[in-house]
Design a protein around this motif. Structure first.
Motif, PDB file in Angstrom:
ATOM      1  N   PHE A   1       0.734  -1.241  -0.049  1.00  0.00           N
ATOM      2  CA  PHE A   1       0.163  -0.054  -0.013  1.00  0.00           C
ATOM      3  C   PHE A   1       0.786   1.281   0.058  1.00  0.00           C
ATOM      4  O   PHE A   1       0.246   2.352  -0.304  1.00  0.00           O
ATOM      5  CB  PHE A   1      -1.144   0.058   0.984  1.00  0.00           C
ATOM      6  N   CYS A  35      -3.222   3.451  13.083  1.00  0.00           N
ATOM      7  CA  CYS A  35      -2.532   3.163  11.869  1.00  0.00           C
ATOM      8  C   CYS A  35      -2.378   4.635  10.978  1.00  0.00           C
ATOM      9  O   CYS A  35      -3.243   4.953  10.542  1.00  0.00           O
ATOM     10  CB  CYS A  35      -2.921   1.938  11.063  1.00  0.00           C
ATOM     11  N   ILE A  36      -1.170   4.805  10.677  1.00  0.00           N
ATOM     12  CA  ILE A  36      -0.889   6.043   9.845  1.00  0.00           C
ATOM     13  C   ILE A  36      -0.601   5.339   8.352  1.00  0.00           C
ATOM     14  O   ILE A  36      -0.144   6.265   7.459  1.00  0.00           O
ATOM     15  CB  ILE A  36       0.159   6.914  10.411  1.00  0.00           C
ATOM     16  N   ARG A  37      -0.589   4.048   8.257  1.00  0.00           N
ATOM     17  CA  ARG A  37      -0.408   3.630   6.998  1.00  0.00           C
ATOM     18  C   ARG A  37       0.937   3.949   6.211  1.00  0.00           C
ATOM     19  O   ARG A  37       0.994   4.181   5.082  1.00  0.00           O
ATOM     20  CB  ARG A  37      -1.440   3.911   5.823  1.00  0.00           C
ATOM     21  N   CYS A  38       1.891   3.682   7.268  1.00  0.00           N
ATOM     22  CA  CYS A  38       3.323   4.215   6.561  1.00  0.00           C
ATOM     23  C   CYS A  38       4.028   3.058   5.987  1.00  0.00           C
ATOM     24  O   CYS A  38       4.791   2.948   5.435  1.00  0.00           O
ATOM     25  CB  CYS A  38       4.095   4.594   7.937  1.00  0.00           C
ATOM     26  N   GLY A  39       3.448   1.526   6.095  1.00  0.00           N
ATOM     27  CA  GLY A  39       3.958   0.650   5.518  1.00  0.00           C
ATOM     28  C   GLY A  39       5.135  -0.009   5.944  1.00  0.00           C
ATOM     29  O   GLY A  39       5.557  -1.101   5.738  1.00  0.00           O
ATOM     30  N   ALA A  40       5.621   0.544   7.395  1.00  0.00           N
ATOM     31  CA  ALA A  40       6.961   0.119   7.733  1.00  0.00           C
ATOM     32  C   ALA A  40       6.621  -1.566   8.230  1.00  0.00           C
ATOM     33  O   ALA A  40       7.514  -2.462   7.992  1.00  0.00           O
ATOM     34  CB  ALA A  40       7.134   0.985   8.967  1.00  0.00           C
ATOM     35  N   CYS A  41       5.353  -1.688   8.668  1.00  0.00           N
ATOM     36  CA  CYS A  41       5.308  -3.197   9.379  1.00  0.00           C
ATOM     37  C   CYS A  41       5.408  -4.220   8.232  1.00  0.00           C
ATOM     38  O   CYS A  41       5.711  -5.374   8.305  1.00  0.00           O
ATOM     39  CB  CYS A  41       4.053  -3.377  10.030  1.00  0.00           C
ATOM     40  N   ILE A  79      -0.341  -5.086   9.501  1.00  0.00           N
ATOM     41  CA  ILE A  79      -1.599  -4.431   9.692  1.00  0.00           C
ATOM     42  C   ILE A  79      -2.763  -4.960   9.159  1.00  0.00           C
ATOM     43  O   ILE A  79      -4.086  -5.044   9.653  1.00  0.00           O
ATOM     44  CB  ILE A  79      -1.376  -2.898   9.555  1.00  0.00           C
ATOM     45  N   THR A 139       8.642  -1.927  15.164  1.00  0.00           N
ATOM     46  CA  THR A 139       8.859  -0.652  14.024  1.00  0.00           C
ATOM     47  C   THR A 139       7.725   0.161  14.098  1.00  0.00           C
ATOM     48  O   THR A 139       7.929   1.400  13.445  1.00  0.00           O
ATOM     49  CB  THR A 139       9.271  -1.259  12.630  1.00  0.00           C
ATOM     50  N   CYS A 140       6.534   0.036  14.165  1.00  0.00           N
ATOM     51  CA  CYS A 140       5.480   0.700  14.210  1.00  0.00           C
ATOM     52  C   CYS A 140       5.641   2.172  14.854  1.00  0.00           C
ATOM     53  O   CYS A 140       5.727   2.188  15.845  1.00  0.00           O
ATOM     54  CB  CYS A 140       4.169   0.007  14.658  1.00  0.00           C
ATOM     55  N   PRO A 141       5.475   3.209  14.003  1.00  0.00           N
ATOM     56  CA  PRO A 141       5.664   4.559  14.729  1.00  0.00           C
ATOM     57  C   PRO A 141       4.521   5.070  15.609  1.00  0.00           C
ATOM     58  O   PRO A 141       4.870   5.767  16.559  1.00  0.00           O
ATOM     59  CB  PRO A 141       5.696   5.459  13.304  1.00  0.00           C
ATOM     60  N   VAL A 142       3.454   4.323  15.581  1.00  0.00           N
ATOM     61  CA  VAL A 142       2.415   4.659  16.513  1.00  0.00           C
ATOM     62  C   VAL A 142       2.100   3.562  17.457  1.00  0.00           C
ATOM     63  O   VAL A 142       0.945   3.582  18.184  1.00  0.00           O
ATOM     64  CB  VAL A 142       1.256   4.968  15.757  1.00  0.00           C
ATOM     65  N   ILE A 178       1.156   0.247  17.510  1.00  0.00           N
ATOM     66  CA  ILE A 178       0.024  -0.607  17.739  1.00  0.00           C
ATOM     67  C   ILE A 178       0.943  -1.876  17.925  1.00  0.00           C
ATOM     68  O   ILE A 178       1.951  -2.401  17.517  1.00  0.00           O
ATOM     69  CB  ILE A 178      -0.356  -0.649  16.216  1.00  0.00           C
ATOM     70  N   LEU A 203       0.735  -4.790  17.151  1.00  0.00           N
ATOM     71  CA  LEU A 203       0.372  -5.651  16.096  1.00  0.00           C
ATOM     72  C   LEU A 203       0.492  -7.248  16.467  1.00  0.00           C
ATOM     73  O   LEU A 203      -0.535  -7.888  16.345  1.00  0.00           O
ATOM     74  CB  LEU A 203       1.313  -5.368  14.944  1.00  0.00           C
TER      75      LEU A 203
HETATM   76  S1  SF4 Z   1       3.718   0.071  10.973  1.00  0.00           S
HETATM   77 FE1  SF4 Z   1       2.238   0.928  12.021  1.00  0.00          FE
HETATM   78  S2  SF4 Z   1       1.409   2.749  11.140  1.00  0.00           S
HETATM   79 FE2  SF4 Z   1       2.796   1.954   9.791  1.00  0.00          FE
HETATM   80  S3  SF4 Z   1       1.378   0.648   8.594  1.00  0.00           S
HETATM   81 FE3  SF4 Z   1       1.880  -0.870  10.314  1.00  0.00          FE
HETATM   82  S4  SF4 Z   1       0.614  -0.516  11.584  1.00  0.00           S
HETATM   83 FE4  SF4 Z   1       0.249   1.197  10.163  1.00  0.00          FE
END
Ligand code: SF4
Lengths: 238, 476, 237
Positions: B151, B311-317, B340, B370-373, B375, B377
């Protein structure tokens, strides 16, 4: 100090030498070891599969038996994480919640316990080989971090530690995941083994025997010369 | 197994043995790590920043009603139309109505993940509208007639050669393997589209309650053009993208860029607060914000997993996920891939149909780390497993775990089992790896470990008793 | 009941049980009834960001150095001129080097002045513009609200930047700014925005521009000028 050793089933059955090495090390440091032999399983397999009531049935005797224990040392990051970080979740809202939180505070992964609790980094071991270290995920992320096992390895005479690029990447074991999603588990293990082999090390060392069981299975099947050892087994070499 | 689960297993089996594919994803991710970690390291305190970001989202989500109402009041005061939709169907209808009302034909879109969720393009195309994706990766995927692979990096699975072929086939352009030349081809085609389009559709990364704005994070400038030139702008956004205050972006924008691509900030971070205002020279005459629920309130109603809405949809996860790296984005069969996606899809689209994604994890926790917020997960994957079993236990699996529990609760039985296993192990060689092998899932690719001749328990029981004094040898 | 009412009532129902504060997952937690002041005790990014973001130094000179360094990494050209006259000469040199024929600008004091000094055909977006003509311009010359040292960014709005398209449609975006428009970090940029436009004068678009347009969509290889400007120049005095 009186130390209670929690020996997970696969160390008991497959890698008893890891447990023996831990006993040897802790006794040599002057501590008394207690081993509650009636505890077999921490409950992680059903817990991870979503069967929490079954997991609680296995975990309750553990909680009860370890209620009055002092420090509890666990030879596998994975089972350690179960006691330390997952029991509190498993028993959240249950009558045993307080007991689970109390237990959590006294559980330690073996290498973290040596370095952070006992302040020991040099066990006088000697192991003149090139090794690379695999961070078991649960040891790394739920329990102690990267440093303690490396501190211990640094003080082993003759040992050369070469880090692999994928040191912190999961090896793909993951308990029942290894058979439920065998192809993914194998692919992950291959990435790990290739990265370890790339270092030219003779041994891949870890603080988690469950990861090593999977990795050794792969390495042997692929006919790679790389050998596997638990950290405790290195620390008793002289 | 549901159809989705079988499809996942099959795709996973196929893709894990596709070494070229694995290699391509690995090498793209290596570039990502090289950019990201140094960038993260220059934060004065990344960990405290994460905690602050997490708490900000937490405060926003736990008073979602208040903040959404505040957004609406502020946005409407500047002439914005706000629409509320509960389902995909309603969102599609609202958007089609706006397009029809304007007699519009041509539509240009910047990246809108929520539109994948409601299958907007397929609908608009079937109704005879021209819809063009303007984000380069999304445009390539649109030409390829495939959903985004990841994404944030929609076409990361394609090589430049494949993209060149695609352009040749669809646009008639000459072959080139130069990424810059390929990008310029798309630039030229799409420039015309922005200028001609009647309607621009965008997504939003954040909704700012305090000022009634949305914020869009991008690198290419396609969203800025989409929001500048067409005379009507539609923004489709999930209700959970809330931030209480405008200045919250001072932290969220750099964290999103760092976690997403390893940039200090992406090229354009743009806050839109209305259609063209009096005295302004350009911008759309109308701006419609379409809020989508689509089962987000179902997730909201689960306090244990509510933080998945942060989630801010950064894609890091996805980028750090060893499962994602080995099975790729399409295997998931979801709009949101990776950890996510595995966490939220069961809430958005049904637990029993999507629970297999929560099982397909070794629970390594790289995503959570790794999740910047922040979560939680990988723990939520465990929660989904638990909820799926509680809702509908597998009959065979139930029996298995009851048996396992029965055995393990009785140390003598466990020890007997071990002895029997030790005796039987030599026989395993007869069936190893073949169809009769009970351990085939393991032994197909791995050697089976051997049960030790003496277990730790036996050793402990039989070891010579030493006096406490002898044991306390003291440190060497 | 409207759809809005239904959504709001689902939200309110869902929020009757509080969710645990982030970061508490290592301890056992289970949902509790909403505690009224637990949310207000949460940290907010709006007031706490500065402590965690990358350091920026304390003096204006440090900020300018940092801005220049960040710009270099981003492939933004930065030209520091001694005064308005020198800035105009720099802009002319740039125009000659690139062979500009047409430029676009807007009625922003220093940007308009610099553009006028070029003596080229120009579009002024202030009175509205033809989008095809703007697209054919070689450069868009604008002012801005501020420059942000921390990230090497330009903060502009529909008002300081001549609308939504001027800074993104032409292939080269040139920003003319005063050195005293430099702010140290992102929190300062937001403070400035509130001060300039809040609470009732918000422009319909505010953008933070960080380098020329780019993409990495093809094999994660950096290409500049994906859709927006291929070049970004900041002339400062
Ligand atoms: S790392 Fe966290 S904020 Fe980024 S897409 Fe995954 S769940 Fe969302």
């Amino acid at each position: 100090m009186k130390i209670t050793l929690f020996i997970p089933c696969f160390i008991d059955a497959i890698y008893p030498k890891v447990g023996m090495a831990m006993v040897q090390i802790l006794e040599k440091l002057g501590h008394t070891i207690e081993f509650p032999g009636e505890l077999t399983c921490c409950g992680q397999p059903p817990f991870n599969s979503g069967y929490w009531p079954e997991a609680r049935r296995l975990a309750r005797p553990v909680l009860k038996r370890l209620e009055n224990a002092g420090a509890i040392v666990i030879g596998s990051g994975s089972c350690g994480a179960m006691l330390k970080s997952f029991y509190p979740q498993l028993f959240a809202g249950e009558p045993e919640e307080a007991a689970a939180n109390a237990l959590s505070a006294k559980c330690f992964e073996f290498s973290g316990f040596l370095v952070n609790q006992l302040g020991v980094t040099d066990l006088g071991a000697s192991f003149p080989h090139k090794v690379t270290f695999h961070d078991g995920c649960h040891g790394l992320r739920e329990m102690l971090g990267k440093q303690p096992p490396r501190e211990l390895l640094k003080h082993v005479r003759g040992l050369e530690l070469v880090e692999m690029t994928e040191a912190e990447t999961c090896c793909g074991f993951g308990g029942t995941f290894a058979t439920k999603f065998a192809s993914i588990s194998t692919a992950m293990g291959e990435v790990k083994c290739a990265s370890a082999a790339e270092t030219g090390a003779d041994y891949m060392v870890s603080n988690d025997s469950s990861c090593l069981m999977h990795l050794k299975g792969l390495l042997d099947r692929q006919g790679r010369p790389l050998k596997t050892l638990h950290l405790a087994e290195i620390l008793v070499q002289s | 197994m549901t159809g989705n689960a079988t499809q996942f297993q099959n795709d996973a089996d196929r893709l894990t043995s596709d070494l070229t594919h694995r290699q391509r994803i690995q090498s793209a991710m290596t570039k990502y790590y090289a950019a990201r970690y140094p960038r993260q390291a220059i934060f004065r305190d990344w960990q405290e920043g994460r905690q602050t970001a997490a708490e900000t989202k937490w405060a926003g989500i736990n008073e979602l009603d208040k903040h959404l109402a505040e957004f609406e009041k502020n946005a409407v005061s500047r002439g914005t139309s706000v629409h509320w939709t509960s389902t995909s169907e309603q969102a599609r209808q609202v958007i089609v109505d706006i397009i029809r009302r304007h007699n519009a034909q041509r539509i240009v879109k910047s990246k809108v993940m929520t539109s994948e969720e409601i299958h907007l393009n397929q609908l608009l195309e079937s109704l005879g509208f021209e819809v063009v994706e303007s984000d380069l990766g999304e445009y390539i995927q649109q030409l390829k007639n495939e959903p985004p692979y990841h994404f944030v990096f929609p076409c990361m699975h394609l090589s430049r050669e494949e993209i060149s072929d695609l352009f040749e086939n669809h646009l008639g352009t000459a072959q080139t393997h130069d990424p810059e030349a390929l990008t310029m081809i798309a630039r030229d085609v799409l420039r015309k589209k922005y200028i001609e389009a009647d309607i621009g559709i965008t997504g939003a990364n954040f909704i700012v309650a305090e000022t009634g704005m949305i914020s869009i994070t991008e690198n290419e400038g396609n969203a800025r053009l989409t929001a500048a030139l067409p005379r009507v702008m539609i923004t489709l956004v999930g209700i959970e993208k809330i931030l209480p205050r405008l200045a919250d972006l001072a932290l969220f924008l750099p964290m999103l860029a760092t976690a997403g691509t390893g940039q200090p900030l992406t090229c354009y971070n743009t806050m839109y607060g209305g259609p063209r205002q009096p005295g302004e020279v350009d911008g759309p005459e109308e701006w419609h914000v379409v809020f989508l629920d689509n089962n987000r309130t179902t997730l909201l109603a689960d306090p244990e997993q509510r933080d998945a809405l942060h989630c801010i949809r950064c894609g890091a996860c996805l980028n750090v996920c060893p499962i994602f790296k080995n099975v790729g984005g399409f295997s998931y069969g979801t709009t949101y891939q990776g950890p996510i996606g595995s966490v939220i899809t069961p809430h958005l689209r049904g637990l029993q149909d999507w629970k297999h994604l929560s099982s397909a994890s070794s629970l390594c926790g790289a995503c959570t780390e790794t999740c910047p917020v922040k979560i939680d997960l990988h723990h939520h994957l465990l929660h989904n497993r638990r909820n799926a079993v509680a809702e509908k236990p597998g009959r065979l699996e139930s029996l298995l775990w009851q048996g396992f529990t029965f055995l393990m609760k009785r140390p003598w039985l466990y020890q007997t089992g071990l002895r029997v296993g030790r005796l039987l192990q030599p026989l395993h060689g007869l069936v190893k790896g073949d169809i009769l092998d009970p351990a085939r899932a393991w032994t197909k690719s791995r050697e089976l470990p051997e049960i030790a001749p003496v277990s730790f328990r036996d050793y402990w029981k039989n070891r010579p008793l030493v006096s406490a004094g002898d044991r306390k040898g003291g440190p060497p | 009941m409207t759809e809005r009412d239904k959504i709001f009532s689902r939200i309110r129902d869902a929020l009757k049980t509080a969710s645990p504060k982030p970061g508490s997952h290592h301890l056992g937690h289970h949902p509790t009834a909403q505690q009224p002041d637990s949310l207000t005790a949460a940290r907010t990014a709006a007031s706490g960001a500065r402590d965690w973001l990358p350091s920026v130094g304390h003096t204006e000179a440090e900020w300018i150095t940092l801005f220049t360094k960040n710009s270099f990494d981003l492939r933004t050209s930065v030209i520091v001129a001694a005064d308005a006259g020198a800035a105009h000469r720099q802009l002319r040199a740039l125009s000659e080097a690139e062979g500009w024929a047409r430029v676009a600008t807007h009625g922003h004091g220093i940007a308009a002045g610099a553009s006028a000094a070029l003596g080229l055909n120009q579009i002024n977006t202030d009175g509205g513009y033809d989008v095809h003509a703007l697209e054919r311009c070689d450069a868009g010359i604008s002012g801005c609200d501020a420059l942000i040292a921390q990230t090497g960014s330009i903060l502009l709005t529909t008002r300081s930047g001549g609308g939504r398209a001027l800074s993104v449609l032409p292939p080269h975006h040139v920003v003319i700014a005063r050195l005293d428009q430099m702010v140290p970090d992102l929190p300062s940029a937001y403070e400035l925005l509130h001060h300039t436009y809040g609470p009732a004068q918000w422009p319909s678009m505010i953008t933070i521009i960080t380098g020329p347009s780019r993409t990495g969509d093809i094999e994660r290889i950096l290409v500049l000028g994906a859709h927006g400007p291929k070049k970004l120049t900041v002339i400062l005095y």
